[in-house]
Design a protein around this motif. Structure first.
Motif, mmCIF file in Angstrom:
data_model
loop_
_atom_site.group_PDB
_atom_site.id
_atom_site.type_symbol
_atom_site.label_atom_id
_atom_site.label_comp_id
_atom_site.label_asym_id
_atom_site.label_seq_id
_atom_site.Cartn_x
_atom_site.Cartn_y
_atom_site.Cartn_z
ATOM 1 N N ASP A 207 5.732 57.651 176.513
ATOM 2 C CA ASP A 207 5.227 56.278 176.526
ATOM 3 C C ASP A 207 3.846 56.301 177.192
ATOM 4 O O ASP A 207 3.732 56.324 178.421
ATOM 5 N N VAL A 208 2.804 56.292 176.383
ATOM 6 C CA VAL A 208 1.445 56.422 176.914
ATOM 7 C C VAL A 208 1.076 55.210 177.767
ATOM 8 O O VAL A 208 0.400 55.336 178.792
ATOM 9 N N GLY A 209 1.526 54.025 177.359
ATOM 10 C CA GLY A 209 1.236 52.826 178.152
ATOM 11 C C GLY A 209 1.850 52.903 179.534
ATOM 12 O O GLY A 209 1.215 52.552 180.539
ATOM 13 N N GLU A 210 3.115 53.374 179.607
ATOM 14 C CA GLU A 210 3.773 53.529 180.899
ATOM 15 C C GLU A 210 3.095 54.624 181.722
ATOM 16 O O GLU A 210 2.968 54.515 182.947
ATOM 17 N N ALA A 211 2.624 55.670 181.035
ATOM 18 C CA ALA A 211 1.893 56.735 181.731
ATOM 19 C C ALA A 211 0.660 56.170 182.429
ATOM 20 O O ALA A 211 0.402 56.456 183.602
ATOM 21 N N VAL A 212 -0.090 55.350 181.714
ATOM 22 C CA VAL A 212 -1.307 54.773 182.296
ATOM 23 C C VAL A 212 -0.966 53.847 183.458
ATOM 24 O O VAL A 212 -1.692 53.801 184.459
ATOM 25 N N ALA A 213 0.165 53.123 183.346
ATOM 26 C CA ALA A 213 0.571 52.236 184.447
ATOM 27 C C ALA A 213 0.813 53.041 185.722
ATOM 28 O O ALA A 213 0.403 52.633 186.816
ATOM 29 N N TRP A 214 1.462 54.203 185.587
ATOM 30 C CA TRP A 214 1.699 55.028 186.774
ATOM 31 C C TRP A 214 0.421 55.698 187.251
ATOM 32 O O TRP A 214 0.198 55.838 188.459
ATOM 33 N N TYR A 215 -0.423 56.117 186.307
ATOM 34 C CA TYR A 215 -1.727 56.665 186.720
ATOM 35 C C TYR A 215 -2.503 55.605 187.509
ATOM 36 O O TYR A 215 -3.167 55.921 188.505
ATOM 37 N N ARG A 216 -2.410 54.382 187.047
ATOM 38 C CA ARG A 216 -3.146 53.306 187.725
ATOM 39 C C ARG A 216 -2.627 53.112 189.156
ATOM 40 O O ARG A 216 -3.399 52.878 190.083
ATOM 41 N N LYS A 217 -1.308 53.240 189.321
ATOM 42 C CA LYS A 217 -0.761 53.109 190.678
ATOM 43 C C LYS A 217 -1.308 54.218 191.566
ATOM 44 O O LYS A 217 -1.738 53.974 192.703
ATOM 45 N N GLY A 218 -1.309 55.454 191.050
ATOM 46 C CA GLY A 218 -1.874 56.554 191.821
ATOM 47 C C GLY A 218 -3.353 56.355 192.097
ATOM 48 O O GLY A 218 -3.846 56.683 193.176
ATOM 49 N N ALA A 219 -4.065 55.794 191.109
ATOM 50 C CA ALA A 219 -5.500 55.545 191.270
ATOM 51 C C ALA A 219 -5.751 54.515 192.364
ATOM 52 O O ALA A 219 -6.657 54.674 193.194
ATOM 53 N N LEU A 220 -4.956 53.463 192.380
ATOM 54 C CA LEU A 220 -5.110 52.434 193.406
ATOM 55 C C LEU A 220 -4.774 52.970 194.793
ATOM 56 O O LEU A 220 -5.287 52.485 195.802
ATOM 57 N N LEU A 221 -3.931 54.001 194.839
ATOM 58 C CA LEU A 221 -3.606 54.632 196.111
ATOM 59 C C LEU A 221 -4.645 55.673 196.519
ATOM 60 O O LEU A 221 -4.525 56.298 197.559
ATOM 61 N N GLY A 222 -5.660 55.860 195.649
ATOM 62 C CA GLY A 222 -6.783 56.704 196.023
ATOM 63 C C GLY A 222 -6.774 58.115 195.488
ATOM 64 O O GLY A 222 -7.614 58.922 195.887
ATOM 65 N N ASP A 223 -5.853 58.461 194.571
ATOM 66 C CA ASP A 223 -5.819 59.820 194.036
ATOM 67 C C ASP A 223 -6.927 59.996 192.999
ATOM 68 O O ASP A 223 -6.979 59.267 192.010
ATOM 69 N N ARG A 224 -7.799 60.968 193.208
ATOM 70 C CA ARG A 224 -8.970 61.108 192.345
ATOM 71 C C ARG A 224 -8.600 61.570 190.932
ATOM 72 O O ARG A 224 -9.278 61.218 189.970
ATOM 73 N N GLU A 225 -7.531 62.362 190.801
ATOM 74 C CA GLU A 225 -7.119 62.797 189.465
ATOM 75 C C GLU A 225 -6.516 61.627 188.691
ATOM 76 O O GLU A 225 -6.737 61.480 187.495
ATOM 77 N N ALA A 226 -5.757 60.777 189.385
ATOM 78 C CA ALA A 226 -5.216 59.583 188.740
ATOM 79 C C ALA A 226 -6.350 58.647 188.332
ATOM 80 O O ALA A 226 -6.303 58.015 187.264
ATOM 81 N N GLN A 227 -7.380 58.549 189.154
ATOM 82 C CA GLN A 227 -8.542 57.729 188.800
ATOM 83 C C GLN A 227 -9.214 58.264 187.535
ATOM 84 O O GLN A 227 -9.640 57.497 186.670
ATOM 85 N N TRP A 228 -9.309 59.585 187.433
ATOM 86 C CA TRP A 228 -9.857 60.209 186.217
ATOM 87 C C TRP A 228 -9.011 59.844 185.001
ATOM 88 O O TRP A 228 -9.537 59.510 183.943
ATOM 89 N N LYS A 229 -7.693 59.895 185.156
ATOM 90 C CA LYS A 229 -6.793 59.594 184.041
ATOM 91 C C LYS A 229 -6.941 58.143 183.590
ATOM 92 O O LYS A 229 -6.948 57.843 182.390
ATOM 93 N N VAL A 230 -7.047 57.221 184.552
ATOM 94 C CA VAL A 230 -7.234 55.807 184.203
ATOM 95 C C VAL A 230 -8.571 55.621 183.489
ATOM 96 O O VAL A 230 -8.669 54.885 182.499
ATOM 97 N N ALA A 231 -9.595 56.286 183.989
ATOM 98 C CA ALA A 231 -10.916 56.184 183.368
ATOM 99 C C ALA A 231 -10.889 56.644 181.920
ATOM 100 O O ALA A 231 -11.421 55.979 181.027
ATOM 101 N N THR A 232 -10.246 57.783 181.654
ATOM 102 C CA THR A 232 -10.206 58.293 180.281
ATOM 103 C C THR A 232 -9.383 57.379 179.379
ATOM 104 O O THR A 232 -9.692 57.237 178.187
ATOM 105 N N ALA A 233 -8.354 56.742 179.938
ATOM 106 C CA ALA A 233 -7.553 55.804 179.144
ATOM 107 C C ALA A 233 -8.412 54.634 178.677
ATOM 108 O O ALA A 233 -8.380 54.239 177.501
#
Length: 345
Positions: A207-233
């Motif tokens: 589920d790519v949409g759910e993947a991005v939702a979790w990446y976004r949570k990690g991004a909001l918590l400050g994880d730089r790799e999760a921020q990269w994933k949200v950006a590419t989405a």
């Protein structure tokens, strides 16, 4: 997933340090994804304060820690509780490499957990100690106990053990369950792993949409790799509506935390005018930051900018120097640039 707002409402004494899930707070107001968080405050001359809060979507919580001077506090007492008020709402590698990555991630998470030194005669007293010693049989018991009592870092360790088969049979579904518990407790690493598992369909339905939702949570918590994933989405419109402004914002957040891929990509965006006004000087600046970290593509890109005089004065010596660096890392286009000049890489 609407974010929540956490505010430190009280005036704090000099030297006070506030942490959220073990991470130092650098601003009095912080936007976080919904979930459970452990807030702690240490200040010279006062008893430590800690409180576990749950942030609901869209809520604003003003945390007012109740400070007790040490002169009236019993040194044997448990940390003082605080008072919270709620105002009106305003890429794939081999198995050995995966295990190394898992151990590194467990070590990173376990540093936030309290620890007691272990001896060779006794089993490790904490999940963090067992994981660092790679005593996985002991880790299973102690991490399960700690995770069930609400320790996010221990839940993350269990997720890693089940995902990679460290001391237990490999079980992606169990990994997902423990990662979810850890992410709900505020673990950015767990949110990142959940995003990856939803993206690949490991242990859950893809589920790519759910993947991005979790990446976004990690991004909001400050994880730089999760921020990269949200950006590419946002950049590609996969799992999120295409939005180059949002993509630029998240690439920048990741780049400012030192992610060389994001730094190089920001350079490309400025160099091509992708989602932003073209600015060769900005492109050079971001290429340089990534190149200085050893990113081969950025080394090539910086060489190209010197080669063509874009954003910097044309300088073939500098161009060749950066092409050499990229070629030494196996970057094919840099090898070709050198060969065209009769230079053996």
């Amino acid at each position: 997933r609407d974010s929540a707002v956490l505010q430190v409402a009280a005036a704090l004494p000099r030297g006070a340090r506030v942490t959220v899930n073990g991470v130092a707070l650098t601003a009095r107001t912080l936007s976080l994804p919904p979930g459970e968080y452990l807030l702690a405050l240490v200040a010279p001359g006062y008893a430590p304060v800690s409180e576990r809060l749950r942030l609901e979507p869209g809520a604003t919580i003003a945390w007012s820690p109740a400070l007790v001077p040490l002169r009236v506090a019993d040194s044997r007492a448990t940390p003082a509780r605080s008072r919270a008020v709620r105002p009106e709402r305003a890429d794939a590698r081999g198995a050995a490499s995966r295990h190394e990555q898992a151990r590194a991630a467990v070590a990173r998470e376990s540093t936030a957990a309290p620890d007691t030194p272990a001896t060779s005669e006794a089993a490790p007293a904490t999940c963090a100690a067992a994981a660092r010693a790679e005593r996985w049989s002991a880790a299973l018991d102690v991490c399960t106990r700690e995770a069930r009592s609400g320790t996010a870092a221990s839940a993350y360790t269990l997720g890693t053990m089940y995902e990679h088969g460290l001391g237990v049979p490999r079980d992606p579904a169990q990994a997902v369950a423990w990662y979810r518990r850890a992410a709900d407790g505020g673990s950015a690493d767990a949110a990142l792993r959940l995003g990856a598992m939803y993206e690949s369909g490991a242990g859950v339905a893809k589920d790519v949409g759910e993947a991005v939702a979790w990446y976004r949570k990690g991004a909001l918590l400050g994880d730089r790799e999760a921020q990269w994933k949200v950006a590419t989405a946002y950049d590609r419109g996969t799992g999120a509506p295409r939005n180059l402004g949002e993509a630029l914002s998240w690439y920048r957040k990741s780049a400012e935390q030192g992610n060389p891929r994001a730094q190089n990509y920001l350079g490309w965006m400025y160099g091509t005018g992708h989602g932003v006004s073209r600015d060769d000087r900005q492109a050079v600046a971001w290429f340089r930051r990534a190149a200085e970290q050893g990113d081969a593509q950025a080394e090539y890109n910086l060489g190209y900018m010197y080669d063509t005089g874009r954003g910097v004065p044309r300088d073939e010596t500098q161009a060749i120097a950066w092409y050499r660096k990229a070629a030494a890392r196996g970057y094919g286009e840099a090898v070709e640039q050198l060969r065209q000049r009769g230079i053996t890489p």
